[in-house]
Design an enzyme around this catalytic site. Structure first.
Site, PDB file in Angstrom:
ATOM      1  N   GLY A  69       1.566  -2.798  -6.280  1.00 47.74           N
ATOM      2  CA  GLY A  69       1.477  -1.498  -5.628  1.00 47.74           C
ATOM      3  C   GLY A  69       0.127  -0.857  -5.887  1.00 47.74           C
ATOM      4  O   GLY A  69      -0.871  -1.164  -5.236  1.00 47.74           O
ATOM      5  N   GLY A  70       0.076   0.016  -6.896  1.00 50.02           N
ATOM      6  CA  GLY A  70      -1.136   0.794  -7.177  1.00 50.02           C
ATOM      7  C   GLY A  70      -2.420  -0.010  -7.215  1.00 50.02           C
ATOM      8  O   GLY A  70      -3.429   0.392  -6.619  1.00 50.02           O
ATOM      9  N   SER A  91       3.896  -2.680 -12.068  1.00 52.02           N
ATOM     10  CA  SER A  91       2.751  -2.433 -12.948  1.00 52.02           C
ATOM     11  C   SER A  91       1.923  -3.680 -13.242  1.00 52.02           C
ATOM     12  O   SER A  91       1.427  -3.850 -14.365  1.00 52.02           O
ATOM     13  CB  SER A  91       3.207  -1.768 -14.255  1.00 52.02           C
ATOM     14  N   GLY A 139       5.101   1.481 -10.974  1.00 51.64           N
ATOM     15  CA  GLY A 139       4.231   2.657 -11.065  1.00 51.64           C
ATOM     16  C   GLY A 139       4.258   3.361 -12.411  1.00 51.64           C
ATOM     17  O   GLY A 139       3.762   4.478 -12.541  1.00 51.64           O
ATOM     18  N   GLU A 169      11.498  -6.764  -8.972  1.00 55.12           N
ATOM     19  CA  GLU A 169      10.755  -5.585  -9.390  1.00 55.12           C
ATOM     20  C   GLU A 169      11.686  -4.651 -10.165  1.00 55.12           C
ATOM     21  O   GLU A 169      12.446  -3.894  -9.554  1.00 55.12           O
ATOM     22  CB  GLU A 169      10.231  -4.833  -8.170  1.00 55.12           C
ATOM     23  N   TRP A 206       0.824  -1.221   0.000  1.00 53.60           N
ATOM     24  CA  TRP A 206       0.000   0.000   0.000  1.00 53.60           C
ATOM     25  C   TRP A 206       0.857   1.269   0.000  1.00 53.60           C
ATOM     26  O   TRP A 206       0.323   2.373  -0.102  1.00 53.60           O
ATOM     27  CB  TRP A 206      -0.945   0.006   1.211  1.00 53.60           C
TER      28      TRP A 206
END
Ligand code: PEP
Length: 252
Positions: free
Chosen positions: A235-236, A214, A174, A168, A10
């Protein structure tokens, strides 16, 4: 057979009410899956970690995003939160060495290794993040950089139960850009081979290696279908239950 792990990072998002609402929604969704074939982890920021861990749940792990470098459980380390404190909040996992920590806080492999060791010694399971920058990839150094990170960020006490690696590529985080599946396959095979060299073939065979950068509902099935990809660090798309679930659902 390695069990896949769907993990949400998060990052620095979540005031108390929002984080608790997201946690409730995520827990409700995943707790309702009978015989879920994969593990699920959420890593909220430290300000809400305890609140999230306190939301009733049965099948989702809760983790921190970082732990302190010092081996001390407490003391004069302003701003730091020790692995013992993370554990005390109810978390059972932690991320370590995310590229945003390596970049903005100058965390070296040695620092990441020490943090990992502290976390494991306090009973936490660790996701060690590794990945090359765009310049490193363009210079043809991606494999060299990432295998060095694996070698130097992973302590000798790491094994397939207490440690997971997350590849990653920094340029994919992102940005909406993702590597080709061939590049992911090449890197994950190289990471597993490096683990075998350092920790032995048995540990390497069992250790999960996630892909992160992503990951979205649209590309999850393809990325998670690549050989040696044992899950995703998201993530997002982990900030909304709908997209987090849609990614996970590709593995049902
Ligand atoms: C991450 O923060 O670990 C990450 C992979 O972010 P995103 O999914 O937003 O690229």
């Amino acid at each position: 057979m390695r069990r896949k792990l769907i993990a949400g990072n998060w990052k620095m998002n979540g005031l108390k009410a929002d984080a608790v609402a997201l946690a409730k929604a995520v827990f409700e969704k995943f707790d309702s899956v009978a015989n879920c074939p994969f593990d699920v982890l959420v890593c909220p920021p430290m300000n809400v970690l305890g609140y999230v861990a306190d939301v009733p749940h049965t099948s989702v792990f809760v983790g921190a995003q970082d732990v302190a470098e010092t081996t001390k459980p407490n003391g004069a380390f302003t701003g730091d939160v020790s692995a013992a404190m993370v554990k005390d909040l109810g978390a059972t996992w932690t991320l370590v060495g995310h590229s945003e920590r390596r970049t903005y806080h100058n965390e070296t492999d040695a620092v990441v290794r020490q943090k990992t060791e502290n976390a494991i010694n306090n009973g936490l399971t660790v996701v060690i993040c590794i990945g090359e920058t765009l310049e490193e990839r363009e210079a043809g150094k991606a494999l060299e950089v990432v295998t060095r990170q694996v070698r130097e960020s992973t302590p000798a006490i790491a094994n397939a139960t207490n440690c997971v690696l997350a590849y990653e590529p920094v340029w994919a985080i992102g940005t909406g850009k993702v590597p080709t599946t061939a590049d992911v396959a090449e890197m994950h095979a190289a990471i597993r081979a490096e683990v075998a060299k350092n920790l032995g073939a048995e540990v390497a065979e069992g250790m999960r290696i996630l892909y992160g950068g992503s990951v979205k509902p649209e590309n999850a099935k393809e990325l998670l279908g690549v050989e040696n990809v044992d899950g995703a660090l998201i993530g997002g798309a982990s900030l909304k239950v709908e997209s987090f679930w849609a990614i996970a659902e590709t593995q049902l």
